[in-house]
Design an enzyme around this catalytic site. Structure first.
Site, mmCIF file in Angstrom:
data_model
loop_
_atom_site.group_PDB
_atom_site.id
_atom_site.type_symbol
_atom_site.label_atom_id
_atom_site.label_comp_id
_atom_site.label_asym_id
_atom_site.label_seq_id
_atom_site.Cartn_x
_atom_site.Cartn_y
_atom_site.Cartn_z
ATOM 1 C CB ALA A 24 -0.691 3.039 -0.651
ATOM 2 C CB ALA A 27 -1.963 -0.678 5.948
ATOM 3 N N GLY A 33 -1.844 3.233 8.702
ATOM 4 C CA GLY A 33 -3.045 4.365 9.154
ATOM 5 C C GLY A 33 -2.393 5.755 9.723
ATOM 6 C CB SER A 34 1.090 7.149 10.380
ATOM 7 O OG SER A 34 1.716 6.612 8.786
ATOM 8 C CE LYS A 35 2.987 8.856 4.590
ATOM 9 N NZ LYS A 35 3.308 7.474 5.203
ATOM 10 C CG ASP A 80 3.234 7.049 1.289
ATOM 11 O OD1 ASP A 80 4.063 7.734 1.182
ATOM 12 O OD2 ASP A 80 3.562 6.068 2.433
ATOM 13 C CB CYS A 90 9.892 5.903 2.630
ATOM 14 S SG CYS A 90 9.087 4.118 2.353
#
Length: 474
Positions: free
Chosen positions: A124, A126, A128-130, A193, A246
């Site tokens: 999952a 978007a 794109g940080s991870k 995530d 989160c």
């Protein structure tokens, strides 16, 4: 400040039931009502941490290390004139604005020094940080399949991958529940995530709790159980998966992991994350998970679990109708000719771990590790587009510069600050140096920011439309 945030009584009651006795509910509520500290992650595909810290000092940015991420920092910067997202360093992909807690799942995936993976799934992905963090930890080697279910968010994902110089990614647009059937035992590592109720995000989103209910949590938890089953099925025997959210509820966290263990028994091992960073023991659960309440590290609420696959498990049977694959691998002679012409024209050497594939007039560089999957799943974008063929050879593309090039005086043009602003606004540039011919690597300082083409005494702008900005630049 978010001091006006109202937490539903039922939510507070639920938190009281699961919060460790060592933590205070008053401190929890106070933490939820404080804005988050801003944090960034240095993109080591573009710059070293040491070099970035020197730049930060020069700009007056105050950096404090994030303990669970070697490239992460809390940052204090004057954004009254220019937001961090519009600085030259951000636009050149040198750093990513990323909440500190969200740096933890990729760090947990690469927990040990010997955690080197040739095929990784980000289920999952978007915005794109991870994904970009994992690509940096992979050093752009192997293949990183970045999946995003929401079609509208795939564009954002791709823009961030492009800005950060990621070249080993292959993007997909599916419900994450398909991977166990379509790519069983294909990945050395998987990050899930998972979509969640977002209880931990209230510090940056005051409306996060507006529609909170236990009914919605139970509904989301069922989806999460489906996703973790599929992710585990897609994992190779001996591989490792990180499950994260989160959110804070045990229904979306511990119980989802327990469901996997109940389903697959000894094939599942929970690995402790106590060694991830110095104070990890403060949020460690008996299973070795990290269940993070926001007051402990002054962060978002978060949950992270690391899971090892010890044996094969049953996978769904699927009937595949993919149609003809529209790309063709370049013959050795063509492959060599493309590599030589790129080197002669721009001084760029294509990596040996990349394969050149052709589609009509387009030339692409795919990660070599992707090839076993090409006939198994439909990808929306693979690797980077490096060229388009034309009568006189090849017309090189933007990502050739941002993903492969370094400053090179023989093949580059250096812009001043005003010209760099114009460049990022999509405008052509008239550099001070003597005009050249053909494509040219465009730099601001020592940072490659794109690819242009000499037309007379000006450089024609080649910045992709999705990366163009129109105001308030550095």
């Amino acid at each position: 400040m978010h001091s006006n945030i109202q937490l539903p009584d039922a939510f507070i009651a639920a938190m009281k039931n699961i919060m460790p006795a060592s933590l205070s509910m008053d401190e929890f509520i106070a933490a939820c009502q404080r804005p988050l500290r801003k944090s960034i992650r240095v993109n080591t595909l573009k710059i070293s941490v040491a070099d970035f810290m020197q730049r930060a000092q020069h700009k007056g940015w105050q950096l404090e290390p994030v303990p669970w991420c070697e490239t992460g920092f809390w940052i204090e910067a004057d954004e009254s004139q220019v937001p961090l997202g519009n600085t030259a360093e951000h636009m050149a992909g040198l750093f990513y604005i990323q909440e500190a807690s969200s740096m933890m799942p990729p760090a947990a995936l690469f927990l040990n020094e010997n955690d080197q993976f040739s095929a990784v799934l980000d289920s999952a992905a978007a915005p794109g940080s991870k994904t970009t963090q994992i690509a940096a930890l992979m050093n752009n080697e192997g293949v990183l399949v970045a999946n995003e279910f929401s079609a509208s968010r795939v564009k954002v994902l791709h823009a961030n991958i492009e800005r950060c110089g990621v070249r080993n990614a292959a993007l997909t647009n599916f419900d994450g529940r398909v991977f166990g059937g379509w790519l069983p035992e294909q990945f050395d590592a998987v990050l899930l995530d998972a979509p969640c109720s977002g209880e931990g995000t209230i510090r940056k989103d005051p409306d996060a709790m507006k529609n909170w209910s236990m009914d919605s949590i139970h509904s989301i938890a069922q989806t999460q159980k489906d996703l973790i089953e599929s992710a585990f099925q897609a994992l190779k025997v001996g591989g490792v998966m990180v499950y994260s959210t989160c959110t804070l509820s045990v229904e979306e966290n511990q119980q989802v992991c327990s469901h996997l263990k109940d389903l697959y028994g000894d094939a599942v091992t929970f690995e402790s994350l106590e060694a991830l960073f110095t104070d990890a023991h403060k949020t460690l659960t008996p299973e070795g998970f990290l269940h993070i309440f926001p007051q402990v590290y002054d962060s978002e609420g978060f949950f992270v679990a690391r899971i090892r696959k010890n044996a094969s498990v049953p996978t769904p049977e699927v009937k595949k109708k993919l149609g003809k694959f529209p790309f063709e691998k370049a013959a050795k002679k063509i492959d060599q000719a493309i590599r030589e012409q790129l080197n002669n024209t721009l001084g760029i050497e294509l990596p040996a771990t990349g394969q050149i594939w052709l589609r009509d007039k387009d030339v692409w560089l795919f990660p070599s590790a992707l090839e076993p999957m090409l006939g198994e799943l439909r990808f929306s974008r693979m690797g980077i587009k490096i060229a388009e063929t034309h009568k006189q050879g090849y017309r090189w593309q933007h990502q050739v510069a941002t993903c492969l090039a370094k400053w090179n005086a023989d093949h580059g043009v250096e812009l001043n600050t005003e010209q760099a602003r114009e460049w990022f606004m999509g405008r052509d540039i008239r550099p001070e140096q003597a005009a050249g011919k053909g494509e040219v690597i465009v730099c601001y300082g020592n940072d490659v920011i794109g690819l242009g083409k000499w037309v007379g005494n000006r450089v024609k702008n080649g910045l992709p439309r999705e990366l163009v900005r129109d105001k308030n630049l550095f």
